[in-house]
Design a protein around this motif. Structure first.
Motif, mmCIF file in Angstrom:
data_model
loop_
_atom_site.group_PDB
_atom_site.id
_atom_site.type_symbol
_atom_site.label_atom_id
_atom_site.label_comp_id
_atom_site.label_asym_id
_atom_site.label_seq_id
_atom_site.Cartn_x
_atom_site.Cartn_y
_atom_site.Cartn_z
ATOM 1 N N ASN A 56 0.830 -1.200 0.000
ATOM 2 C CA ASN A 56 0.000 0.000 0.000
ATOM 3 C C ASN A 56 0.870 1.258 0.000
ATOM 4 N N CYS A 58 3.983 1.402 -1.081
ATOM 5 C CA CYS A 58 4.659 1.448 -2.380
ATOM 6 C C CYS A 58 3.744 1.986 -3.479
ATOM 7 N N MET A 59 2.448 1.816 -3.302
ATOM 8 C CA MET A 59 1.481 2.344 -4.271
ATOM 9 C C MET A 59 1.150 3.808 -3.987
#
Length: 193
Positions: A56, A58-59
């Motif tokens: 999450n 990293c997004m």
């Protein structure tokens, strides 16, 4: 700030995998089984949510501090309960009860079930402490942000709490890297081109 939460979640997930591996190895190699379902549920749920939290971040989604506080606190409590019940089962093992009655402590360390239980309890406590540190830091940031917002309403100046990954020098050096600025949520206008 996201780099701090990413690091916490990554270490929590890795320690959760280690706890789960010890539980599975102990269950497969020891004739006496513990409450396998309680331990596997605790280890797998919190390990998966830690790794999904890393994904999450990293997004490029911002972690919600109140959710971080509650979930990490609950995880810390669950790992502590797991460690206590693990040692409770080791204490109630019939073989170890007779050894402790005879005061043969040396043989207790060589007993396979006790070895797995002790190792699992130690790693569960370590993971619990990491989750507790995560909870305390998230709560500190949350309450500091509330105090800064209240001070801004009253036209007072109050500084925000800033966390650094491995210290200010290392963090500032890492901020020179484009991928770290992106992970930390500090993209500059020159980075977007």
């Amino acid at each position: 700030m996201r780099s701090i939460w990413f690091t916490f979640k990554l270490f929590e997930g890795c320690l959760g995998c280690l706890c789960m591996g010890i539980q599975i190895e102990g269950f497969l190699n020891v004739a006496v089984a513990q409450d396998l379902y309680l331990y596997i549920i605790v280890f797998s749920v919190f390990t998966c949510t830690s790794f999904f939290g890393c994904l999450n971040i990293c997004m490029e989604y911002e972690p919600v501090l109140l959710r971080e506080i509650l979930w990490s606190g609950f995880a810390s409590f669950s790992y502590t309960v797991t460690a206590i019940t693990t040692m409770y089962h080791a204490e109630k093992d019939l073989y170890l009860i007779y050894l402790s009655d005879l005061e043969i402590i040396e043989d207790e360390m060589g007993h396979q079930f006790f070895g797995y239980s002790k190792t699992q309890a130690i790693y569960a406590i370590i993971t619990s402490v990491l989750y507790l540190l995560h909870t305390v830091l998230a709560a500190d940031i949350y309450f500091t942000d509330l105090a800064v917002a209240r001070a801004a309403e009253k036209q007072q100046e109050k500084k925000k709490l800033v966390l650094y990954l491995c210290g200010a020098n290392v963090h500032n050096r890492l901020l020179k890297l484009k991928w770290f600025r992106r992970l930390d949520g500090r993209m500059l206008s020159t980075d977007l081109e």
